[in-house]
Scaffold this motif. Structure first.
Motif, PDB file in Angstrom:
ATOM      1  N   ILE A  58       3.756   4.841  26.420  1.00  0.00           N
ATOM      2  CA  ILE A  58       2.661   4.713  25.450  1.00  0.00           C
ATOM      3  C   ILE A  58       1.576   3.785  25.991  1.00  0.00           C
ATOM      4  O   ILE A  58       0.378   4.072  25.882  1.00  0.00           O
ATOM      5  N   GLU A  59       1.991   2.689  26.590  1.00  0.00           N
ATOM      6  CA  GLU A  59       1.025   1.737  27.141  1.00  0.00           C
ATOM      7  C   GLU A  59       0.166   2.390  28.228  1.00  0.00           C
ATOM      8  O   GLU A  59      -1.065   2.226  28.247  1.00  0.00           O
ATOM      9  N   ALA A  92      -0.324   5.679  28.679  1.00  0.00           N
ATOM     10  CA  ALA A  92      -1.110   6.772  28.098  1.00  0.00           C
ATOM     11  C   ALA A  92      -2.368   6.244  27.414  1.00  0.00           C
ATOM     12  O   ALA A  92      -3.436   6.862  27.491  1.00  0.00           O
ATOM     13  N   GLU A  93      -2.241   5.110  26.753  1.00  0.00           N
ATOM     14  CA  GLU A  93      -3.410   4.528  26.081  1.00  0.00           C
ATOM     15  C   GLU A  93      -4.459   4.076  27.096  1.00  0.00           C
ATOM     16  O   GLU A  93      -5.663   4.174  26.835  1.00  0.00           O
ATOM     17  N   LYS A  94      -4.022   3.593  28.255  1.00  0.00           N
ATOM     18  CA  LYS A  94      -4.970   3.176  29.293  1.00  0.00           C
ATOM     19  C   LYS A  94      -5.676   4.382  29.915  1.00  0.00           C
ATOM     20  O   LYS A  94      -6.885   4.355  30.146  1.00  0.00           O
ATOM     21  N   GLY A 113      -5.820   7.435  28.573  1.00  0.00           N
ATOM     22  CA  GLY A 113      -6.497   8.167  27.512  1.00  0.00           C
ATOM     23  C   GLY A 113      -5.850   9.497  27.239  1.00  0.00           C
ATOM     24  O   GLY A 113      -5.669  10.318  28.154  1.00  0.00           O
ATOM     25  N   TYR A 114      -5.454   9.702  25.972  1.00  0.00           N
ATOM     26  CA  TYR A 114      -4.890  10.992  25.576  1.00  0.00           C
ATOM     27  C   TYR A 114      -5.990  12.058  25.603  1.00  0.00           C
ATOM     28  O   TYR A 114      -7.178  11.728  25.454  1.00  0.00           O
ATOM     29  N   THR A 155      -0.383  14.213  22.849  1.00  0.00           N
ATOM     30  CA  THR A 155      -1.712  13.830  22.343  1.00  0.00           C
ATOM     31  C   THR A 155      -1.744  12.514  21.581  1.00  0.00           C
ATOM     32  O   THR A 155      -2.826  12.051  21.211  1.00  0.00           O
ATOM     33  N   SER A 156      -0.576  11.897  21.311  1.00  0.00           N
ATOM     34  CA  SER A 156      -0.584  10.670  20.514  1.00  0.00           C
ATOM     35  C   SER A 156       0.651   9.827  20.810  1.00  0.00           C
ATOM     36  O   SER A 156       1.623  10.306  21.406  1.00  0.00           O
ATOM     37  N   ASN A 157       0.628   8.561  20.341  1.00  0.00           N
ATOM     38  CA  ASN A 157       1.773   7.676  20.511  1.00  0.00           C
ATOM     39  C   ASN A 157       3.004   8.212  19.798  1.00  0.00           C
ATOM     40  O   ASN A 157       4.126   8.115  20.294  1.00  0.00           O
ATOM     41  N   LYS A 172      -3.058  12.494  33.802  1.00  0.00           N
ATOM     42  CA  LYS A 172      -4.122  12.848  32.878  1.00  0.00           C
ATOM     43  C   LYS A 172      -4.136  14.359  32.680  1.00  0.00           C
ATOM     44  O   LYS A 172      -3.957  15.121  33.630  1.00  0.00           O
TER      45      LYS A 172
END
Length: 446
Positions: free
Chosen positions: A145-146, A148-150, A152-153, A172-174, A201
């Motif tokens: 999650i960390e 993916a957030e960096k 970008g989904y 597409t999301s946490n 990505k």
């Protein structure tokens, strides 16, 4: 040149290798499971040996028994086909230890390219563009999650040891990530014995373009142009074609040269395929390398006139490539579809006994068959019935030939995916060449 080769595989690819060996005057040894005792490859080989029970682990993955058969039958080389043991570094190394030529790349290259994370790092060092992502194994869902957030989904969660879409998921999301991570990790561990996961990505609506390469043991490497494999369902290829209608001439040359550069950086030998994602602006990114022959290799053979299996065997026997890059020509357009024993609506496998099989023939039509007219498609293996390949003067003629050939295919006793294939071929977007990896998801419901 070898006098006898063992094919460590089954189905249509085993038949395909046997056919080229016969053309070259090489005797063949087939292996078969109890479920495959009546299979076409068993009948076509010069010799055939029972290797174990129906389960893959008891038969086609039983390395000790395969090596015993190789010794007893006095073969000089082993062709692994695709799937099964074809990208197993330990099997390739075992062949070398037993004094057998492995018809494929070296064990070290198989090992390096089999780990998707390591492969990404090697390609970056070689100056090959890769999809943005990470170069280490994820520890857990929280780290995923960390990252993916960096980045970008949306992102693609992938198994490092994966292949065939196994252990891969669009996220597409946490919330989706928490659900996806554990499930894909378990699935990857179950299929590959390795649950390592990483993130890339997501490239929106890309084309899936792959470059076939051949490399001998003397530093000579050529590419055989591109195949487009964008029509996919759940990351599994459905229809392949060569050449790509999408690539412009500049990108075509660049992506081919990049594939050769990547192979040279590895000291590659034998046949291989480097897969790329290409975005709407013709920017391409390394996806993975398959260190074996591909299911879709016939479309390349059709437009180049080069027998890739024959070249594999010659290279493994220590021969130089007999042609240069300038001599690799392209002519016409080729399409391949995979005909499966599966429900065309639910896509569930449809095992059972064939009650009839009528195969169309004609100019520019080629078949790679995994069954005969009274075969039983068992639940133990991939339910591939046949590959149908057509060649036309251009893409329009190839599509027309493919549609006609599928209309003339008659298979009874089991369900097949032929109706789905026909729907794709008839779709306006496909006929225009608008074939991104989202095609089936976006248009199949129509």
């Amino acid at each position: 040149m070898f006098s006898k080769v063992l094919i460590a595989n089954r189905g249509e690819i085993a038949c395909r290798v046997i056919r080229t060996c016969k053309k070259m005057g090489i005797n063949t040894v087939a292996i078969y499971s109890e479920a495959d005792h009546d299979a076409p490859h068993v009948k076509q080989a010069d010799e055939a040996y029972l290797v174990g029970g129906p389960r893959v682990a008891d038969s086609y993955l039983n390395v000790d028994t395969i090596m015993r058969i190789a010794k007893e039958s006095k073969v000089e080389a082993v062709h692994p086909g695709y799937g099964l043991l074809s990208e197993n570094e330990l099997f390739a190394r075992r062949c070398e230890q037993e004094g057998l030529s492995f018809i494929g790349p070296t064990p070290d290259v198989i090992l390096a390219m089999g780990d998707k994370i390591e492969a990404r790092g090697l390609m970056i060092k070689a100056g090959v563009p890769v999809v943005p992502g990470i170069l280490h194994e994820l520890k857990n869902a929280d780290e995923a999650i960390e990252v993916a957030e960096k980045i970008g989904y949306p992102i693609m969660l992938k198994a490092s040891a994966g292949g065939g879409g196994i252990g891969m998921q669009f996220v597409t999301s946490n919330e989706e990530m928490r659900k996806a991570f554990e499930g894909n990790q378990k699935r990857a561990h179950s299929f590959f014995g390795n649950g390592a996961m990483y993130i890339e990505k997501f490239i929106e609506n890309p084309r899936h373009i792959e470059i076939q390469i051949l490399a001998d043991s003397y530093g000579n490497i050529v590419h055989l142009w591109e195949r487009e494999c964008s029509i996919q369902r759940r990351n599994q290829k459905v229809i392949e074609e060569a050449p790509s209608l999408f690539l412009n001439d500049e990108t075509r040359l660049q992506i081919g040269e990049t594939a050769v550069k990547a192979a040279k950086s590895l000291g590659y030998r034998n046949a291989g395929t480097i897969e790329f994602l290409v975005d709407a602006n013709q920017h391409f990114y390394f996806l993975e390398m398959n260190t074996r022959i591909q299911v879709e290799h016939p479309v390349t053979e059709e437009i180049t006139g080069i027998d890739i299996v024959e070249e594999q065997i010659k290279i493994a026997a220590g021969m130089c490539l007999s042609f240069s890059q300038k001599e690799v020509k392209r002519e016409g357009h080729a399409l391949e579809v995979r005909i499966y024993a599966e429900d065309p609506v639910t896509f569930y496998p449809s095992p059972g006994k064939l009650t009839s099989l009528v195969i169309p023939d004609g100019d520019g039509i080629r078949h790679e068959l995994a069954v005969h007219h009274s075969s039983t498609v068992t639940p133990y293996y991939d339910p591939l019935i046949a590959k149908l390949i057509v060649k036309g003067k251009n893409r329009e003629e190839a599509i027309s030939k493919m549609k006609e050939a599928l209309d003339r295919y008659k298979i009874t006793g089991i369900k097949t995916n032929i109706p789905m294939l026909q729907n794709v071929l008839l779709h306006e977007k496909f006929r225009k060449g608008e074939t991104t990896t989202s095609f089936v998801k976006n248009y199949l419901q129509e």
